[in-house]
Design an enzyme around this catalytic site. Structure first.
Site, mmCIF file in Angstrom:
data_model
loop_
_atom_site.group_PDB
_atom_site.id
_atom_site.type_symbol
_atom_site.label_atom_id
_atom_site.label_comp_id
_atom_site.label_asym_id
_atom_site.label_seq_id
_atom_site.Cartn_x
_atom_site.Cartn_y
_atom_site.Cartn_z
ATOM 1 C CB SER A 41 -1.116 -0.189 1.378
ATOM 2 O OG SER A 41 -0.721 1.184 1.879
ATOM 3 C CE LYS A 42 3.334 6.675 -3.037
ATOM 4 N NZ LYS A 42 4.608 6.502 -3.459
ATOM 5 N NE ARG A 43 -4.202 4.656 2.949
ATOM 6 C CZ ARG A 43 -5.244 3.919 3.519
ATOM 7 N NH1 ARG A 43 -5.717 3.740 4.559
ATOM 8 N NH2 ARG A 43 -5.872 3.431 2.318
ATOM 9 N N GLY A 90 4.130 3.711 2.225
ATOM 10 C CA GLY A 90 5.292 3.966 1.655
ATOM 11 C C GLY A 90 5.904 2.905 0.727
ATOM 12 C CG ASP A 105 7.136 6.001 -5.950
ATOM 13 O OD1 ASP A 105 7.169 7.047 -6.081
ATOM 14 O OD2 ASP A 105 6.203 5.459 -4.917
#
Ligand code: GLU
Length: 482
Positions: free
Chosen positions: A250-252, A254, A260
């Protein structure tokens, strides 16, 4: 066959989202069908500026082309939900008229307190259906007085609902566990749960592919389809992409987004290839696929319901494989900015292209390039111990002797191409009675100033050119005390 990718513009394109888009695209394309892009922007609070562009850019960079969608148009537009509000209103009203939905005027305070007591009682349902029991006159009076309201779906209180999912099989739930969900909010926007059904129907979507977090809501969607008398699509819910055994990617937290990964030097096509295999297995053991090849090989039987773990090392390997399969021009196109970065844009086009040829087979991720080739622009300061190499049979003393020989040879060389220089050095070694490596290693070291370089002495010499090569060798000779 018609599939759709229906992202919400709430941030970056994360890996799981891109995989969903890819599978939807592949399912449509492997069956000669159409792939549609629909932007689900009805949750105004979660809207993130620029997120829509991230969706368009990612699809463009990966080559996932949509047949219908924003900007390209199509017969079932608009393809952005905030432009379809009139439709949701009309269909919500239709359900009210049919007795399948009802107006709800409950205030936020009332709903909050219901929620609180439901939580205290451990009750699964929050709403008590208060407004379902309002009489017609009262509803009309409220509407006339513009009392804020939502429209709720009336759920059956008995029996079960069963649906089939291609990946997970048959799933049955008790209807009494279903909340009378909101279809239309007081601001006139639909909820996701309502809009996705209306749009999938109106856009004639045959196969709905999405993350398995929607599995538990699917019975509600089916009850809506039935309430309208619409045909239910085929459901394909996908297991999550995991970071490890226990946590979702999850992007949340990181974890890398598509963007990216591109910035970290991965090729869009390698990323796409890798994520295609996160939850789908091809029939044979081949793992390297282009998008066109995936379009041919993809089939629903290969989908798995066990969560796949994102393994950056595997992606790195796969990226290297894709790099090796490129022709030089294609590689040069992607590598050029990194070569320029590593050499401060100080080299000629011809030199840069030769460097590309040298590093192509030795590169796994593009961001490795600048560090590996910066010596071409400037000779780094180095320790003479790097001349000493056991396998090459070199020490400080013979390095000096043979570097001088190599220097004299290069100085006279007419043809300064790597092959010709290499042949010449071989002859020189034979004449001197030493090993080729005893001349080549000290030359390579003097020319590059690094312990490990892409390419050997003569390849580096060709790229540097005669003047610069002689200068660096002369410096090496002086460093070794000659
Ligand atoms: N807008 C939803 C999301 O981004 C789409 C779910 C679906 O594909 O139906 O999660």
């Amino acid at each position: 066959m018609r599939t759709r990718f229906a992202p919400s513009p709430t941030g970056y394109m994360h890996i799981g989202n891109l995989r969903t888009a890819l599978y939807e695209y592949l399912i449509a394309k492997s069956n000669g069908g159409k792939f549609i892009l629909r932007i689900e922007d009805t949750d105004q609070e979660r809207y993130v500026e620029g997120a829509m562009d991230a969706i368009f850019n990612t699809l463009e960079m990966t080559g996932i082309k949509y047949d219908e969608g924003p900007y390209v148009g199509g017969d079932y537009g608009p393809y952005i939900q905030s432009e379809r509000l009139h439709l949701y209103k009309k269909y919500a009203q239709e359900l009210v008229d049919k007795g399948e939905a009802y107006y709800c005027f409950c205030t936020k305070e009332r709903l909050d307190s219901l929620k609180k007591s439901a939580a205290e009682l451990g009750d699964a349902l929050n709403y008590d259906r208060h407004c379902f029991y309002l009489d017609k006159e009262e509803v009309e009076k409220n509407l006339r007085n513009n009392v804020p309201h939502v429209i709720r779906q009336k759920m059956p209180t008995e029996g079960t609902t069963t649906f089939h999912d291609v990946v997970y099989g048959d799933i049955t739930i008790e209807n009494k566990t279903l909340e009378d969900q909101v279809l239309l909010k007081s601001d006139g926007y639909p909820t996701y749960n309502f809009a996705n059904v209306v749009d999938d129907h109106l856009m004639k979507i045959t196969h709905v592919v999405r993350g398995n977090e929607y599995l538990s809501s699917t019975p509600k969607y089916n009850l809506l389809y039935s309430a309208f008398g619409w045909e239910i699509p085929t459901y394909i819910h996908l297991p999550p992409v995991m970071k490890d055994q226990h946590t979702k990617l999850s992007k949340r937290h990181g974890d890398a987004s598509f963007q990216d990964l591109v910035e970290r030097g991965y090729l869009p096509k390698a990323i796409l290839n890798y994520i295609a295999l996160l939850g789908w297995s091809p029939k044979d053991t081949e793992e390297i696929f282009t998008l066109e090849e995936l379009e041919k090989s993809f089939n629903l039987d290969g989908l798995s319901k066990s969560p796949a773990i994102f393994d950056i090392e595997k992606l790195t390997w796969m990226n290297g494989e894709h790099i090796r399969r490129m022709d030089l021009d294609e590689f040069y196109d992607v590598a050029r900015p990194y070569i320029e970065k590593g050499t401060n844009s100080s080299l000629t086009e011809e030199q840069m292209k030769k460097i590309a040829g040298l590093i192509q087979k030795r590169t796994e991720v593009l961001t490795e390039i600048p560090g590996k080739i910066s010596f071409f622009a400037e000779l780094p300061d180095y320790d003479i111990q790097i001349y000493v190499h056991k396998k090459m049979k070199t020490d400080l003393e013979n390095s000096l002797t043979y570097l001088k020989e190599g220097f004299d040879y290069l100085k006279e060389a007419q043809d300064f191409t790597s092959n010709s220089l290499y042949e010449g050095i071989k002859e020189l070694a034979a004449k001197l009675g030493c090993k080729n490596s005893q001349i080549l290693w000290p030359m390579r070291t003097a020319l590059s100033g690094v312990e490990v370089s892409p390419g050997g002495a003569t390849e580096i010499a060709e790229i540097l050119g005669k003047e610069e090569s002689l200068k660096r060798m002369e410096y090496g000779i002086s460093k070794l005390g000659g």
